[in-house]
Design a protein around this motif. Sequence first.
Motif, PDB file in Angstrom:
ATOM      1  N   ILE A  51      22.831 -67.093  42.801  1.00  0.00           N
ATOM      2  CA  ILE A  51      22.147 -68.286  42.314  1.00  0.00           C
ATOM      3  C   ILE A  51      20.658 -68.182  42.594  1.00  0.00           C
ATOM      4  CG2 ILE A  51      21.960 -70.799  42.528  1.00  0.00           C
ATOM      5  CD1 ILE A  51      24.947 -70.848  43.221  1.00  0.00           C
ATOM      6  N   GLU A  52      20.305 -67.889  43.831  1.00  0.00           N
ATOM      7  CA  GLU A  52      18.892 -67.835  44.198  1.00  0.00           C
ATOM      8  C   GLU A  52      18.168 -66.616  43.631  1.00  0.00           C
ATOM      9  OE1 GLU A  52      17.064 -70.275  45.739  1.00  0.00           O
ATOM     10  OE2 GLU A  52      18.922 -71.389  45.415  1.00  0.00           O
ATOM     11  N   SER A  53      18.852 -65.495  43.466  1.00  0.00           N
ATOM     12  CA  SER A  53      18.167 -64.293  42.955  1.00  0.00           C
ATOM     13  C   SER A  53      17.669 -64.480  41.530  1.00  0.00           C
ATOM     14  CB  SER A  53      19.079 -63.073  43.082  1.00  0.00           C
ATOM     15  OG  SER A  53      19.205 -62.688  44.443  1.00  0.00           O
ATOM     16  N   PRO A  54      18.519 -64.901  40.581  1.00  0.00           N
ATOM     17  CA  PRO A  54      17.969 -65.149  39.239  1.00  0.00           C
ATOM     18  C   PRO A  54      16.982 -66.300  39.214  1.00  0.00           C
ATOM     19  CG  PRO A  54      20.245 -65.901  39.370  1.00  0.00           C
ATOM     20  CD  PRO A  54      19.971 -65.108  40.613  1.00  0.00           C
ATOM     21  N   ARG A  55      17.221 -67.306  40.050  1.00  0.00           N
ATOM     22  CA  ARG A  55      16.270 -68.419  40.117  1.00  0.00           C
ATOM     23  C   ARG A  55      14.878 -67.911  40.487  1.00  0.00           C
ATOM     24  NH1 ARG A  55      15.375 -72.608  45.030  1.00  0.00           N
ATOM     25  NH2 ARG A  55      13.904 -73.998  44.002  1.00  0.00           N
ATOM     26  N   LEU A  56      14.808 -67.008  41.462  1.00  0.00           N
ATOM     27  CA  LEU A  56      13.517 -66.470  41.883  1.00  0.00           C
ATOM     28  C   LEU A  56      12.869 -65.663  40.768  1.00  0.00           C
ATOM     29  CD1 LEU A  56      11.374 -65.911  44.035  1.00  0.00           C
ATOM     30  CD2 LEU A  56      12.808 -64.037  44.881  1.00  0.00           C
ATOM     31  N   LEU A  57      13.644 -64.842  40.072  1.00  0.00           N
ATOM     32  CA  LEU A  57      13.080 -64.057  38.978  1.00  0.00           C
ATOM     33  C   LEU A  57      12.577 -64.964  37.852  1.00  0.00           C
ATOM     34  CD1 LEU A  57      15.647 -61.108  38.764  1.00  0.00           C
ATOM     35  CD2 LEU A  57      13.399 -61.120  39.871  1.00  0.00           C
ATOM     36  N   LEU A  58      13.326 -66.013  37.551  1.00  0.00           N
ATOM     37  CA  LEU A  58      12.899 -66.953  36.506  1.00  0.00           C
ATOM     38  C   LEU A  58      11.670 -67.748  36.939  1.00  0.00           C
ATOM     39  CD1 LEU A  58      16.414 -68.255  35.396  1.00  0.00           C
ATOM     40  CD2 LEU A  58      14.911 -66.724  34.092  1.00  0.00           C
ATOM     41  N   ASN A  59      11.625 -68.137  38.218  1.00  0.00           N
ATOM     42  CA  ASN A  59      10.470 -68.881  38.725  1.00  0.00           C
ATOM     43  C   ASN A  59       9.223 -68.001  38.874  1.00  0.00           C
ATOM     44  OD1 ASN A  59      11.043 -71.641  39.001  1.00  0.00           O
ATOM     45  ND2 ASN A  59      12.247 -71.316  40.859  1.00  0.00           N
ATOM     46  N   SER A  60       9.400 -66.697  38.734  1.00  0.00           N
ATOM     47  CA  SER A  60       8.269 -65.766  38.847  1.00  0.00           C
ATOM     48  C   SER A  60       7.686 -65.397  37.485  1.00  0.00           C
ATOM     49  CB  SER A  60       8.715 -64.491  39.575  1.00  0.00           C
ATOM     50  OG  SER A  60       9.148 -64.781  40.896  1.00  0.00           O
ATOM     51  N   ALA A  61       7.988 -66.198  36.469  1.00  0.00           N
ATOM     52  CA  ALA A  61       7.434 -65.967  35.129  1.00  0.00           C
ATOM     53  C   ALA A  61       5.910 -65.947  35.180  1.00  0.00           C
ATOM     54  CB  ALA A  61       7.913 -67.054  34.172  1.00  0.00           C
ATOM     55  N   SER A  62       5.328 -65.163  34.291  1.00  0.00           N
ATOM     56  CA  SER A  62       3.864 -65.018  34.249  1.00  0.00           C
ATOM     57  C   SER A  62       3.437 -64.805  32.803  1.00  0.00           C
ATOM     58  CB  SER A  62       3.440 -63.819  35.103  1.00  0.00           C
ATOM     59  OG  SER A  62       3.920 -62.610  34.515  1.00  0.00           O
ATOM     60  N   GLY A  63       2.152 -64.633  32.616  1.00  0.00           N
ATOM     61  CA  GLY A  63       1.659 -64.359  31.277  1.00  0.00           C
ATOM     62  C   GLY A  63       2.244 -63.080  30.706  1.00  0.00           C
ATOM     63  N   MET A  64       2.468 -62.099  31.565  1.00  0.00           N
ATOM     64  CA  MET A  64       3.030 -60.825  31.117  1.00  0.00           C
ATOM     65  C   MET A  64       4.549 -60.909  30.959  1.00  0.00           C
ATOM     66  SD  MET A  64       2.683 -57.042  32.888  1.00  0.00           S
ATOM     67  CE  MET A  64       0.928 -56.929  32.525  1.00  0.00           C
ATOM     68  N   PHE A  65       5.178 -61.674  31.847  1.00  0.00           N
ATOM     69  CA  PHE A  65       6.634 -61.824  31.830  1.00  0.00           C
ATOM     70  C   PHE A  65       6.959 -63.300  31.607  1.00  0.00           C
ATOM     71  CE2 PHE A  65       5.728 -58.149  34.623  1.00  0.00           C
ATOM     72  CZ  PHE A  65       6.450 -57.161  33.955  1.00  0.00           C
ATOM     73  N   LYS A  66       6.826 -63.718  30.362  1.00  0.00           N
ATOM     74  CA  LYS A  66       6.918 -65.150  30.049  1.00  0.00           C
ATOM     75  C   LYS A  66       8.307 -65.742  30.308  1.00  0.00           C
ATOM     76  CE  LYS A  66       3.155 -65.399  26.654  1.00  0.00           C
ATOM     77  NZ  LYS A  66       2.572 -64.101  27.002  1.00  0.00           N
ATOM     78  N   ASP A  67       9.345 -64.920  30.216  1.00  0.00           N
ATOM     79  CA  ASP A  67      10.714 -65.403  30.413  1.00  0.00           C
ATOM     80  C   ASP A  67      11.242 -65.111  31.811  1.00  0.00           C
ATOM     81  OD1 ASP A  67      10.921 -66.357  27.760  1.00  0.00           O
ATOM     82  OD2 ASP A  67      11.351 -64.321  27.051  1.00  0.00           O
ATOM     83  N   GLY A  68      10.359 -64.720  32.705  1.00  0.00           N
ATOM     84  CA  GLY A  68      10.776 -64.365  34.060  1.00  0.00           C
ATOM     85  C   GLY A  68      10.719 -62.867  34.276  1.00  0.00           C
ATOM     86  N   LEU A  69      10.643 -62.455  35.534  1.00  0.00           N
ATOM     87  CA  LEU A  69      10.572 -61.025  35.847  1.00  0.00           C
ATOM     88  C   LEU A  69      11.870 -60.322  35.463  1.00  0.00           C
ATOM     89  CD1 LEU A  69       8.843 -60.769  39.357  1.00  0.00           C
ATOM     90  CD2 LEU A  69       7.818 -60.597  37.080  1.00  0.00           C
ATOM     91  N   ALA A  70      11.735 -59.090  34.980  1.00  0.00           N
ATOM     92  CA  ALA A  70      12.875 -58.210  34.684  1.00  0.00           C
ATOM     93  C   ALA A  70      13.808 -58.791  33.634  1.00  0.00           C
ATOM     94  CB  ALA A  70      13.646 -57.898  35.975  1.00  0.00           C
ATOM     95  N   ASN A  71      13.267 -59.632  32.752  1.00  0.00           N
ATOM     96  CA  ASN A  71      14.124 -60.364  31.821  1.00  0.00           C
ATOM     97  C   ASN A  71      13.860 -60.016  30.362  1.00  0.00           C
ATOM     98  OD1 ASN A  71      16.200 -62.168  31.251  1.00  0.00           O
ATOM     99  ND2 ASN A  71      14.835 -63.936  31.126  1.00  0.00           N
ATOM    100  N   SER A  72      13.460 -58.804  30.069  1.00  0.00           N
ATOM    101  CA  SER A  72      13.235 -58.422  28.670  1.00  0.00           C
ATOM    102  C   SER A  72      14.527 -58.512  27.863  1.00  0.00           C
ATOM    103  CB  SER A  72      12.661 -57.004  28.587  1.00  0.00           C
ATOM    104  OG  SER A  72      13.593 -56.052  29.081  1.00  0.00           O
TER     105      SER A  72
END
Length: 523
Positions: A272-293
């Motif tokens: 639960i927390e791992s994907p939450r962290l990746l999604l909350n780490s979205a940026s201009g380069m990774f708009k949908d969250g980190l590692a989420n291509s």
Amino acid sequence: MPAPYKTDDDSVVVVIGSGAGGGTVGSELALNGVDTVILEAGKRYSIEDFVNDEWESFGQLAWLDERSTSGNWRVHKDFAGLPAWIVKSVGGSTIHWAGASLRFQDHEWKAKTTYGDVAGANLLDWPIDGKEMEPWYTKAEDRMGTTRTHGIEGLPGNNNFKVMKAGADKLGYKECSTGRMSINSAPRDGRGSCQQIGFCFQGCKSGAKWSTLYAEIPKGEKTGKLEVRPECHVTRIEHDDKGKVTGVVYFDKDGKEQRQKARAVCVAGNSIESPRLLLNSASGMFKDGLANSSGQVGRNYMRHTTGSVYGIFEKPVHMFRGTTMAGIIQDEAHNNPKRGFVGGYEFETLSIGLPFMAAFLDPGGWGRDFSAAMDGYSNMAGMWIVGEDMPQANNRITLNADKKDKYGMPTPNVHFDDHPNDNAMRNHAYRQGAALYEAVGATRTFPTPPYPSTHNLGTNRMSADAKDGVVNQHGQTHDIKNLFVSDGSQFTTGAAENPTLTIVALALRQAAYIRDQMAKGEI
């Protein structure tokens, strides 16, 4: 103990979470000479701090941060704010787990190939198999002291097991034993043997049960290469303009925001927390969250097809005495579609105390049937169902933008709909469990619905092709070379077996890969 690493030290590997995945990979990296920092959101307890009282222990250890649920699963109805029963503490849920340590069956690594196209399921073959994992399983079993492996004696059977075994014999089951348990049956690795106390879920007061808290992390710290920072809640992972991870932002025990630089980051905060962290780490380069291509971060949440079966007998059983889960039937774990479902399930002995039985037996229920069952507690035997549930794309973790945590970050919502295969499997298990107890004289049997999830899997799944998942065969994210996932969220499919042994084996394998990649200058 190592001197604290500086927050601007970008040579360290940062591991987020200290449970079966994070605690193992962090300790193993340190043992291999890699400078490592583990950030853990919870407090650090000692064995002496554990409490043999269910409700007090739950308040002490459980992850109670706000979460929401949706979907047709029974947990959403009964425990809408508590989708998972996991631990917030150094050691993570290796404090709470029962110790069952089972290898995947060979066919479970290739679920899509084995089961074919199951309507509504998002099945995928793992990019690894049993042959690849065999040496890592062996290393994990030796590390954890798993009974009935490599000459380690099994645990004794309590009354709950003796009832199970008698019923298994009556039904013609052949694969029934006290199981492979990472609980010392004799003194080993500086820890004593099981004292049959019975409060396995509340933290092992004797230290016989393997936990990263006292069996792994102290060894890593002894090298001077591992620093563990408790009460440090990570809110996002940062990267540079090339997309390489550069560190993490977290809030320390005083509520002060900190930034720890990193050479690589391993995410191990549970599914639960791992994907939450990746999604909350979205940026201009990774708009949908980190590692989420792939769009797969948060998807394919699995929690095993669970439920329980209890039987009441004329004479006392006292199922609560002895090791909680030292009893297993594996005959139904094999794939046999003639039963009306693919995959399989295990029966494992289960006992919960009177307080939890009142909460879990029939949540929200009351009346004569309920009170009669509670009156029969001393004469009760119990089993838990652990089965392979189907991954589904819409069973997922998403961000709840309407609810923020105390750090201002969106909280997670856990959506889960039971698949028809899950329901068919559970109903089959309910019937078989009842038949087993009735075969040895139960005066009454009853199923109970699933509890909040303890086996949280998927959501950052492993895949051969980057478009199908989040990480490769080493738990390395497809999109970012120095970002790894180290917990059960990397599971491609769930299998019928308790996941901890596989999480540990994958973590040991991942640590060796990270060490080698660092030595080659690839990370």
